[in-house]
Design a protein around this motif. Sequence first.
Motif, PDB file in Angstrom:
ATOM      1  N   UNK A 165     -41.451  45.369   7.967  1.00 52.61           N
ATOM      2  CA  UNK A 165     -41.160  46.700   8.865  1.00 52.61           C
ATOM      3  C   UNK A 165     -39.984  46.350   9.635  1.00 52.61           C
ATOM      4  N   UNK A 166     -39.779  45.230  10.151  1.00 51.47           N
ATOM      5  CA  UNK A 166     -38.804  44.956  11.142  1.00 51.47           C
ATOM      6  C   UNK A 166     -37.298  44.834  10.403  1.00 51.47           C
ATOM      7  N   UNK A 167     -37.121  44.360   9.526  1.00 48.76           N
ATOM      8  CA  UNK A 167     -35.734  44.575   8.706  1.00 48.76           C
ATOM      9  C   UNK A 167     -35.466  46.033   8.172  1.00 48.76           C
ATOM     10  N   UNK A 168     -36.443  46.589   7.875  1.00 47.98           N
ATOM     11  CA  UNK A 168     -36.285  47.945   6.971  1.00 47.98           C
ATOM     12  C   UNK A 168     -36.036  48.843   8.319  1.00 47.98           C
ATOM     13  N   UNK A 169     -36.623  48.711   9.501  1.00 45.76           N
ATOM     14  CA  UNK A 169     -36.101  49.652  10.625  1.00 45.76           C
ATOM     15  C   UNK A 169     -35.024  49.060  11.028  1.00 45.76           C
ATOM     16  N   UNK A 170     -34.812  47.996  10.970  1.00 46.57           N
ATOM     17  CA  UNK A 170     -33.337  47.382  11.589  1.00 46.57           C
ATOM     18  C   UNK A 170     -32.134  48.023  10.870  1.00 46.57           C
ATOM     19  N   UNK A 171     -32.462  48.277   9.509  1.00 49.82           N
ATOM     20  CA  UNK A 171     -31.251  48.702   8.750  1.00 49.82           C
ATOM     21  C   UNK A 171     -31.133  50.175   8.792  1.00 49.82           C
ATOM     22  N   UNK A 172     -32.529  50.918   8.834  1.00 44.53           N
ATOM     23  CA  UNK A 172     -32.625  52.348   8.696  1.00 44.53           C
ATOM     24  C   UNK A 172     -32.174  53.049  10.034  1.00 44.53           C
ATOM     25  N   UNK A 173     -32.721  52.686  11.131  1.00 41.11           N
ATOM     26  CA  UNK A 173     -32.607  52.996  12.580  1.00 41.11           C
ATOM     27  C   UNK A 173     -31.114  53.284  12.838  1.00 41.11           C
ATOM     28  N   UNK A 174     -30.483  52.220  12.944  1.00 37.64           N
ATOM     29  CA  UNK A 174     -28.727  52.214  13.068  1.00 37.64           C
ATOM     30  C   UNK A 174     -28.046  52.981  12.086  1.00 37.64           C
ATOM     31  N   UNK A 175     -28.486  53.045  10.769  1.00 34.59           N
ATOM     32  CA  UNK A 175     -27.648  53.601   9.755  1.00 34.59           C
ATOM     33  C   UNK A 175     -27.955  55.102  10.167  1.00 34.59           C
ATOM     34  N   UNK A 176     -29.004  55.703  10.221  1.00 33.36           N
ATOM     35  CA  UNK A 176     -28.996  57.210  10.487  1.00 33.36           C
ATOM     36  C   UNK A 176     -28.794  57.728  12.144  1.00 33.36           C
ATOM     37  N   UNK A 177     -28.917  56.764  12.885  1.00 32.48           N
ATOM     38  CA  UNK A 177     -28.808  57.200  14.599  1.00 32.48           C
ATOM     39  C   UNK A 177     -27.298  56.995  14.856  1.00 32.48           C
ATOM     40  N   UNK A 178     -26.825  55.807  14.318  1.00 33.16           N
ATOM     41  CA  UNK A 178     -25.614  55.411  14.682  1.00 33.16           C
ATOM     42  C   UNK A 178     -24.289  55.667  13.846  1.00 33.16           C
ATOM     43  N   UNK A 179     -24.724  54.743  12.696  1.00 36.38           N
ATOM     44  CA  UNK A 179     -23.565  54.644  11.682  1.00 36.38           C
ATOM     45  C   UNK A 179     -23.150  55.919  11.231  1.00 36.38           C
ATOM     46  N   UNK A 180     -24.083  56.699  10.664  1.00 38.50           N
ATOM     47  CA  UNK A 180     -23.915  58.030  10.053  1.00 38.50           C
ATOM     48  C   UNK A 180     -22.939  58.828  11.071  1.00 38.50           C
ATOM     49  N   UNK A 181     -23.443  59.120  12.375  1.00 35.75           N
ATOM     50  CA  UNK A 181     -22.627  59.756  13.077  1.00 35.75           C
ATOM     51  C   UNK A 181     -21.379  59.488  13.460  1.00 35.75           C
ATOM     52  N   UNK A 182     -21.124  58.048  13.838  1.00 36.45           N
ATOM     53  CA  UNK A 182     -19.842  57.410  14.038  1.00 36.45           C
ATOM     54  C   UNK A 182     -18.995  57.861  12.961  1.00 36.45           C
ATOM     55  N   UNK A 183     -19.366  57.511  11.646  1.00 31.40           N
ATOM     56  CA  UNK A 183     -18.348  57.557  10.698  1.00 31.40           C
ATOM     57  C   UNK A 183     -17.934  58.997  10.426  1.00 31.40           C
ATOM     58  N   UNK A 184     -18.998  60.144  10.798  1.00 30.18           N
ATOM     59  CA  UNK A 184     -18.580  61.566  10.451  1.00 30.18           C
ATOM     60  C   UNK A 184     -17.837  62.100  11.634  1.00 30.18           C
ATOM     61  N   UNK A 185     -17.519  61.356  12.623  1.00 35.36           N
ATOM     62  CA  UNK A 185     -16.759  61.784  13.873  1.00 35.36           C
ATOM     63  C   UNK A 185     -15.257  61.246  13.850  1.00 35.36           C
ATOM     64  N   UNK A 186     -15.018  60.108  12.812  1.00 34.69           N
ATOM     65  CA  UNK A 186     -13.920  59.343  12.884  1.00 34.69           C
ATOM     66  C   UNK A 186     -13.061  60.023  11.421  1.00 34.69           C
ATOM     67  N   UNK A 187     -11.786  60.442  11.931  1.00 35.18           N
ATOM     68  CA  UNK A 187     -11.231  60.957  10.841  1.00 35.18           C
ATOM     69  C   UNK A 187     -11.075  60.289   9.677  1.00 35.18           C
ATOM     70  N   UNK A 188     -10.611  59.055   9.781  1.00 32.70           N
ATOM     71  CA  UNK A 188     -10.415  58.301   8.709  1.00 32.70           C
ATOM     72  C   UNK A 188     -11.602  58.008   7.685  1.00 32.70           C
ATOM     73  N   UNK A 189     -12.843  58.122   8.336  1.00 34.93           N
ATOM     74  CA  UNK A 189     -14.002  57.918   7.464  1.00 34.93           C
ATOM     75  C   UNK A 189     -14.830  59.305   6.922  1.00 34.93           C
TER      76      UNK A 189
END
Length: 256
Positions: free
Chosen positions: A175-199
């Motif tokens: 569970x720890x590796x899975x949550x360690x990948x999924x939580x940042x991916x949906x909560x941070x990475x996706x939002x950051x990429x969608x708000x940067x013009x280049x990505x």
Amino acid sequence: MASVQVVRSEWTKIRSVASTVWTLGIAAVVTIALGMLISALLSRDWEHLPAEERVAFDPTYVSFAGMSLGQLAMIVFGVLVVSNEYSTGMIRTSLAAVPQRGTLLFSKIAVAAVLAFAVGLATSFVAFLLGQSMLGEHRTSLDEPGVLRAVVGGGLYMTLIAVFSMGVAAMLRSPMPALGVLMPFFFLVSNILSNVSATKKVARYLPDQAGSKIMQVVPRAGETAPYGPWGGLGIMVLWVLAALVGGYVLLRRRDA
């Protein structure tokens, strides 16, 4: 008949683990409560909104404002459903009882997906109805074009988030590796990429960004996505299928 018995066994496992039941409850409560709060605040501050925001205002989508946090609980649910047995070592017993690994995995996923859909659909309707009550004169109704599709889509979105998480958990097992990948991916990475013009153009094809399109009735201002609501959901389904295939392949190849 053997597959029916496996499904029954998986249902017993899921409902007997308090943590999985609690995460579904949390997903519902957070989604509904935050949606009501955001809807109430927007209704109160309507006169102060810029003109362009009023034109692009989507009362249906506002009701689902809590989905961004509620989906995190749904992710935890999906991960726990699959990885709990690995954490406790019970996976060896399960595989001894059901040597057909595909049957075991997909029975577990099917039971959890049905449960997630039931909770997700109920949550979506309640969030919509209560959110609209908070919006007052700015509300919409289910008989308006696209609204019912968006509300049902909210339930589908939450279900697919859970199933995607199950596929990732099947690949990573713990569970720890899975949550360690999924939580940042949906909560941070996706939002950051969608708000940067280049990505931004790449981010629109991420599962949550594409899938959330199904819950929109009014297009966002300046949005240029090359797909509609069902196209976005289709992209999310492809992500889910890829995760499930990956989980199945690794389950077959690895020891318990």
